[in-house]
Design an enzyme around this catalytic site. Structure first.
Site, mmCIF file in Angstrom:
data_model
loop_
_atom_site.group_PDB
_atom_site.id
_atom_site.type_symbol
_atom_site.label_atom_id
_atom_site.label_comp_id
_atom_site.label_asym_id
_atom_site.label_seq_id
_atom_site.Cartn_x
_atom_site.Cartn_y
_atom_site.Cartn_z
ATOM 1 C CB ILE A 169 -0.967 0.016 1.205
ATOM 2 C CG1 ILE A 169 -1.979 -1.132 1.096
ATOM 3 C CG2 ILE A 169 -1.706 1.356 1.290
ATOM 4 C CD1 ILE A 169 -2.944 -1.256 2.263
ATOM 5 C CD GLN A 197 3.912 2.504 14.603
ATOM 6 O OE1 GLN A 197 2.852 2.660 14.002
ATOM 7 N NE2 GLN A 197 4.939 1.863 14.076
ATOM 8 C CG ASN A 256 -7.250 -4.909 8.188
ATOM 9 O OD1 ASN A 256 -8.142 -4.132 8.473
ATOM 10 N ND2 ASN A 256 -7.047 -5.354 6.952
ATOM 11 C CG ASP A 280 -14.800 -1.433 3.651
ATOM 12 O OD1 ASP A 280 -14.449 -2.548 3.269
ATOM 13 O OD2 ASP A 280 -14.196 -0.798 4.543
ATOM 14 C CG HIS A 324 -11.741 -2.557 6.994
ATOM 15 N ND1 HIS A 324 -12.240 -2.390 5.725
ATOM 16 C CD2 HIS A 324 -10.592 -3.257 6.849
ATOM 17 C CE1 HIS A 324 -11.428 -2.957 4.855
ATOM 18 N NE2 HIS A 324 -10.412 -3.496 5.517
ATOM 19 C CB SER A 375 -7.198 -4.271 -2.096
ATOM 20 O OG SER A 375 -7.523 -4.294 -0.729
HETATM 21 N N1 LIG Z 1 -8.534 -0.600 6.036
HETATM 22 C C1 LIG Z 1 -8.494 -1.048 4.799
HETATM 23 O O1 LIG Z 1 -9.372 -0.758 3.990
HETATM 24 C C2 LIG Z 1 -7.376 -1.925 4.325
HETATM 25 C C3 LIG Z 1 -6.401 -2.342 5.187
HETATM 26 N N2 LIG Z 1 -5.362 -3.123 4.756
HETATM 27 C C4 LIG Z 1 -4.325 -3.440 5.745
HETATM 28 O O2 LIG Z 1 -3.239 -2.541 5.551
HETATM 29 C C5 LIG Z 1 -2.052 -3.110 6.071
HETATM 30 C C6 LIG Z 1 -0.905 -2.972 5.077
HETATM 31 O O3 LIG Z 1 -1.159 -3.721 3.934
HETATM 32 P P1 LIG Z 1 0.013 -3.960 2.853
HETATM 33 O O4 LIG Z 1 0.687 -2.692 2.518
HETATM 34 O O5 LIG Z 1 -0.580 -4.774 1.782
HETATM 35 O O6 LIG Z 1 0.985 -4.877 3.711
HETATM 36 P P2 LIG Z 1 2.543 -5.141 3.495
HETATM 37 O O7 LIG Z 1 2.867 -6.332 4.328
HETATM 38 O O8 LIG Z 1 2.897 -5.097 2.055
HETATM 39 O O9 LIG Z 1 3.206 -3.841 4.175
HETATM 40 C C7 LIG Z 1 3.177 -3.610 5.537
HETATM 41 C C8 LIG Z 1 4.439 -2.886 5.894
HETATM 42 O O10 LIG Z 1 4.384 -2.559 7.282
HETATM 43 C C9 LIG Z 1 5.675 -2.712 7.792
HETATM 44 N N3 LIG Z 1 5.632 -2.782 9.253
HETATM 45 C C10 LIG Z 1 5.409 -3.856 10.058
HETATM 46 N N4 LIG Z 1 5.492 -3.501 11.356
HETATM 47 C C11 LIG Z 1 5.739 -2.169 11.362
HETATM 48 C C12 LIG Z 1 5.955 -1.234 12.397
HETATM 49 N N5 LIG Z 1 5.936 -1.601 13.675
HETATM 50 N N6 LIG Z 1 6.199 0.045 12.054
HETATM 51 C C13 LIG Z 1 6.259 0.427 10.764
HETATM 52 N N7 LIG Z 1 6.075 -0.419 9.746
HETATM 53 C C14 LIG Z 1 5.830 -1.711 10.038
HETATM 54 C C15 LIG Z 1 6.201 -3.971 7.108
HETATM 55 O O11 LIG Z 1 7.609 -4.074 7.186
HETATM 56 C C16 LIG Z 1 5.698 -3.741 5.706
HETATM 57 O O12 LIG Z 1 6.629 -3.031 4.901
HETATM 58 C C17 LIG Z 1 -2.404 -4.570 6.419
HETATM 59 O O13 LIG Z 1 -2.692 -4.622 7.806
HETATM 60 C C18 LIG Z 1 -3.678 -4.804 5.624
HETATM 61 O O14 LIG Z 1 -4.464 -5.807 6.179
HETATM 62 C C19 LIG Z 1 -5.263 -3.521 3.459
HETATM 63 C C20 LIG Z 1 -6.228 -3.147 2.549
HETATM 64 C C21 LIG Z 1 -7.366 -2.349 2.919
HETATM 65 O O1 LIG Z 2 -8.888 -8.211 3.387
HETATM 66 C C1 LIG Z 2 -7.727 -7.866 3.616
HETATM 67 O O2 LIG Z 2 -6.876 -8.511 4.258
HETATM 68 C C2 LIG Z 2 -7.299 -6.517 3.127
HETATM 69 C C3 LIG Z 2 -8.374 -5.552 3.401
HETATM 70 O O3 LIG Z 2 -8.583 -5.118 4.516
HETATM 71 C C4 LIG Z 2 -9.277 -5.195 2.309
HETATM 72 O O4 LIG Z 2 -8.952 -5.413 1.135
HETATM 73 O O5 LIG Z 2 -10.348 -4.662 2.593
#
Ligand SMILES: NC(=O)C1=CN([C@@H]2O[C@H](COP(=O)(O)OP(=O)(O)OC[C@H]3O[C@@H](n4cnc5c(N)ncnc54)[C@H](O)[C@@H]3O)[C@@H](O)[C@H]2O)C=CC1
Ligand SMILES: O=C([O-])CC(=O)C(=O)O
Length: 345
Positions: free
Chosen positions: A30, A126, A145, A173, A201, A256
């Protein structure tokens, strides 16, 4: 007389002070989609200079350095500075907007409680750094999440940040719901508005179209009337939106990212610059008891925004079907909250 934007560009209006934006988890997928959007003005406007602070953890430090190199190479006119760091204090210094994407993902064999426990300790730490080092009026958006509960923990451990400044992302969403209606009716997504995402969410969220409209030939018509299929709206539509994240994972083998990044920009843009007249959006915000939702949860509501402040839309009629779904997702948040607190002990 209307201002000619090109003339403003050519004559060069006085430049605004830069806004400092923090992205945690910036080396992740992301983060990689989000930073160029912010640097191009999609979050705070095309005339708003930006300083980006990118935080990640030590194992991702090299990748984070690479992202910084690419930001330099892209020569974004709005980008006035980039900090790439694994030091949370340095990352939080003077931050005006914090987009919290970093977190611990669920891995094979892990229980829900294990993931919650990891994220609770990340968000607790944080929160303290933000409280001590960010600008006092810093606006926070939690994406990682479990987004609502991470935001709640952040709020609990940053008591001097106003609770109205701590929000979580349910705009993805919301946008997914607009997209599904637009596909079904074969209308442009920009003509659909005022869907609502209530609650968490997660797959218990309630996408509600009871107040949504479509603009056709200059007039607004209710979505329910145009779709004319309550069975679809009350079942398949809801589950499609609830399960969209899982469907993307199935298709991409990754969750996503571009849509999440784009929705995060929408969330902050509307919060800071305001929602269009007559339009609301969904945001996860601290419940004040509106619509009978227990205060003390971060719950997604319909909100309008003006002058940097969100306000929950009041007075919408809630039928029995909606009531049950709104309470069901609230119940899940109550359970997540108590699980999160048990991890703190
Ligand atoms: N609310 C929403 O609509 C959505 C939420 N998400 C959530 O967003 C989050 C990120 O997703 P992605 O980028 O795909 O995951 P990703 O795994 O590609 O990236 C997450 C990053 O966070 C870093 N990280 C881990 N612990 C950390 C810390 N203590 N401090 C700073 N950075 C840290 C990791 O090293 C990694 O680079 C996930 O929890 C995912 O489930 C994803 C899609 C939609
Ligand atoms: O479902 C997941 O893990 C990622 C997410 O939060 C979303 O795409 O809404």
């Amino acid at each position: 007389m209307a201002t000619d934007p090109l003339r403003v560009l050519v004559t060069g209006a006085a430049e605004k002070e830069p806004v400092t934006v923090l992205i945690t988890g910036a080396a992740g997928q992301i983060g990689y989609a989000l930073v160029p959007m912010i640097a191009r003005g999609a979050m705070l406007g095309p005339d708003q200079p930006i300083i980006l602070h990118m935080l990640d953890i030590e194992p991702a430090a090299e990748a984070l350095k690479g992202v910084k190199m690419e930001l330099i190479d892209a020569a974004f006119p709005l980008l006035k500075g980039v900090v790439a760091t694994t030091d949370v204090v340095e990352a939080c210094k003077g931050v005006n907007v914090a987009v919290m994407v970093g977190g611990f993902p669920r891995k094979e064999g892990m229980e829900r409680k294990d993931v919650m426990s990891k994220n609770v300790s990340i968000y607790k730490a944080q929160a303290s750094a933000l409280e001590q080092h960010a600008a006092p009026d810093c606006k926070v958006l939690v994406v990682a999440n479990p987004a609502n509960t991470n935001a709640l923990i952040l709020k609990e451990f940053a008591p001097s940040i106003p609770e109205k400044n701590i929000t979580c992302l349910t705009r993805l969403d919301h946008n997914r719901a607009l997209g599904q209606i637009s596909e079904r009716l074969n209308v442009h997504v920009g003509d659909v508005k005022n869907v609502i995402i209530w609650g968490n969410h997660s797959s218990t969220q309630y996408p509600d179209v009871n107040h949504a409209t479509v603009t056709t030939n200059g007039s607004q018509k209710p979505v329910r009337e145009l779709v004319a299929d309550d069975k679809w709206l009350n079942s398949e539509f809801i589950t499609t939106v609830q399960q969209r994240g899982a469907a993307i994972i199935k298709a991409r083998k990754l969750s996503s990212a571009l849509s999440a990044a784009s929705s995060a920009c929408d969330h902050i843009r509307d919060w800071v610059l305001g929602t269009p007249k007559g339009t609301w959006v969904s945001m996860g915000v601290y419940s004040d008891g509106s619509y009978g939702i227990q205060p003390g949860l971060i719950y997604s509501f319909p909100v309008t925004c003006e002058k940097g402040e969100w306000k929950i839309v009041q007075g919408l009629k809630i039928d029995q079907f909606s009531r049950e779904k709104m309470d069901n997702t609230a119940q899940e948040l109550i359970e997540e909250k108590s699980l999160a607190y048990s991890c703190l002990n």
